[in-house]
Write a protein that holds these residues in place. Structure first.
Motif, PDB file in Angstrom:
ATOM      1  N   LYS A  70       9.784  21.696  84.190  1.00 15.72           N
ATOM      2  CA  LYS A  70      11.147  21.499  84.454  1.00 15.72           C
ATOM      3  C   LYS A  70      11.818  20.161  84.760  1.00 15.72           C
ATOM      4  CE  LYS A  70      12.774  26.449  84.323  1.00 15.72           C
ATOM      5  NZ  LYS A  70      13.739  27.336  85.068  1.00 15.72           N
ATOM      6  N   ASN A 455      15.356  28.247  90.214  1.00 19.74           N
ATOM      7  CA  ASN A 455      16.235  27.215  89.867  1.00 19.74           C
ATOM      8  C   ASN A 455      16.229  26.207  91.283  1.00 19.74           C
ATOM      9  OD1 ASN A 455      16.596  27.790  87.224  1.00 19.74           O
ATOM     10  ND2 ASN A 455      18.297  29.219  87.806  1.00 19.74           N
ATOM     11  N   PHE A 501      16.160  22.530  86.902  1.00 23.58           N
ATOM     12  CA  PHE A 501      16.878  22.705  85.691  1.00 23.58           C
ATOM     13  C   PHE A 501      16.048  22.101  84.358  1.00 23.58           C
ATOM     14  CE2 PHE A 501      17.981  18.434  87.609  1.00 23.58           C
ATOM     15  CZ  PHE A 501      17.939  17.750  86.752  1.00 23.58           C
TER      16      PHE A 501
END
Length: 502
Positions: A70, A455, A501
């Motif tokens: 990510k 996250n 993210f």
């Protein structure tokens, strides 16, 4: 030459020829890398070469950038406390310096496609880290019953005509001392000199403050082949600032020192030194990680030398006082400040790593790093200005390849992780160059914890580093100059905040 302090290979660097103040020790000082630019890597002793997925990978093994799945933004503030304990002529002095800095911040972009075979996609990164901080304050003092800095000046100037003491080779130290009546012409022999402190007995003391840091701007790129092989590279732009400020005093505290020159009773003298070095450099790092199975990861990386362009500037001032109350005082500024441009190539580095990963439970990791210090080189910006041949010969003769070992482990319990580690930095000097274990080697003990969610994540890392160092202010032909034995303890506390993210 006294081999106990390589800085004295060019004594002018401390007290005379201010224009040429770059020494073999500078090649080590400006080549140091502080491990752990994120809290997680710090808490595991910097043992991240085979793991990746952490922003510190860009500085250690860029292949670890390929591990990311990510995109991520990370930010790490750091708090530092450096304690210095100096022993000099039987007297112990202590000082400390606390400072805050930003250890790193950066952005990682990931385009990895999980279901794709072969090369899965490029990851890129851009950011900043603080490679090294030079902030420190220390002092030492002691009564010297045998000699003085002035004895070193006498040795440098004996055989030199008075008219030559204004030359750049002598003007920043012995020349000033001569004009302040601290070294004086011999009445019996031409071109020889005597000291205003002929037999010792003075209090010697010095306070030293250093400032500055090496800042890196990082640009990384990496790819991933079938989640088995990760390869990447980092381009670094470096900016170095180093300021050295000191006040060195010799004082007749008991009013017992008699200077035979014109029956002047010596009271004290002070030497003020301000030296500034600024530089910029480029460096490349290349690395890979191979994962034969889910448990084992093997890493390797190389770091090219950093090619620095450096600028040096200094100011020296000296004050002398005579008479029981110091009522006869003389002050002299150095000649126009020296400015000198030169080049520094830092050493080549190679890194090998091995990690064992237990999914969902934890990991154990170890790195070995080799730093080829004898390959460092000092050069002039322009040919024919100054050769640095003595300094480079001393680097080859007295420096050795440095071994660095990082070991770390992590235990995972749900969203929490707990970490321990250690790092050992071997001496960059050959055996026998420095006394005992005051050889600039260091040992670090680390620990920390972290919380990770889908996250975001938050990590805390702490390290305690111990090192012993040795230095001398001047050199004498008979080897009786005193030395400073320093014990340095450094505490670092870091916090990393990160956001992931898609």
């Amino acid at each position: 030459m006294n081999t106990l302090n390589l800085k004295l290979i060019t004594l002018a660097s401390l007290v005379s020829a201010g224009a040429i103040a770059q020494t073999p020790d500078d090649a080590i000082l400006f080549s140091e890398n502080t491990f752990g630019t994120t809290a997680r890597s710090l808490s595991m002793g910097g043992a991240f070469g085979a793991l990746g997925g952490d922003f510190s990978s860009l500085s250690q093994n860029p292949g670890g950038l390929g591990v990311y799945r990510k995109s991520e933004f990370t930010f790490t503030p750091a708090f530092n406390l450096r304690n210095v304990n100096n022993q000099y002529l039987g007297t112990v002095s202590t000082d400390s310096r606390f400072y805050f800095n930003i250890a790193d911040f950066g952005l990682v972009g990931s385009s990895v496609k999980e279901n794709k075979q072969g090369w899965k996609g490029w990851n890129w990164a851009i950011g900043y880290n603080r490679e090294n901080s030079y902030k420190s304050y220390s002092n030492y003092q002691g009564v010297n019953t045998r000699n003085s800095l002035l004895n070193s000046y006498v040795e440098q100037t004996n055989g030199v005509p008075v008219s030559s003491l204004e030359d750049i080779e002598y003007a920043f130290g012995p020349g000033m001392a001569y004009n302040l009546y601290l070294i004086n012409p011999s009445a019996s022999t031409a071109n020889t000199y005597s000291s205003a402190i002929p037999n010792g007995g003075e209090l010697q003391r010095e306070s030293i403050e250093t400032k500055g840091n090496t800042d890196n701007w990082l640009f990384g790129l990496a790819n991933n082949f079938n989640d088995k092989f990760y390869v990447g590279g980092t381009f670094e732009l470096k900016a170095l600032r180093y300021h050295f400020n000191s006040v060195y005093d010799e004082i007749d505290v008991k009013d017992t020192i008699y200077s035979p020159y014109f029956n002047m009773n010596f009271k004290s003298f002070s030497l003020f030194k301000n030296e500034y070095t600024h530089g910029v450099a480029a460096e490349f790092k290349f690395g890979m990680i191979y994962k034969p199975n889910d448990m084992i990861r093997i890493g390797a990386a190389i770091h090219t030398p950093a090619w620095y362009g450096m600028h040096y500037h200094d100011d020296y001032n000296m004050v002398s006082q005579f008479g029981a109350a110091g009522d006869s005082s003389f002050t002299l500024n150095s000649p126009p400040s020296s400015d000198f441009d030169y080049k520094l190539n830092t050493p080549f580095r190679a890194l090998g790593s091995l990690a064992f990963v237990f999914p969902g439970k934890g990991l154990i990791s170890a790195d070995y790093e080799y730093v080829d210090h004898p390959s460092a080189r000092l050069r002039s910006q322009s040919q024919g200005v100054y050769s640095f041949s003595e300094e480079n010969n001393a680097i080859h003769q007295y420096h050795q390849g440095q071994s660095i070992v990082h070991i770390g482990g992590e235990v995972i319990n749900g969203n929490m992780s707990f970490r321990l580690g250690a790092a050992y930095y071997g001496s960059p000097y050959k055996s026998g160059v420095l006394p005992g274990d005051y050889d600039y080697s260091s040992m670090s003990y680390t620990g920390g914890f972290g919380f990770r969610d889908k996250n975001y994540f938050f990590d805390v890392g702490y390290s305690f580093t111990q090192s012993k160092q040795y230095s001398e202010t001047y050199s004498l032909a008979n080897g009786q100059e005193p030395g400073v034995q320093s014990k340095i303890n450094t505490h670092r506390l870091m916090f990393t905040i990160g956001f992931k993210f898609d």
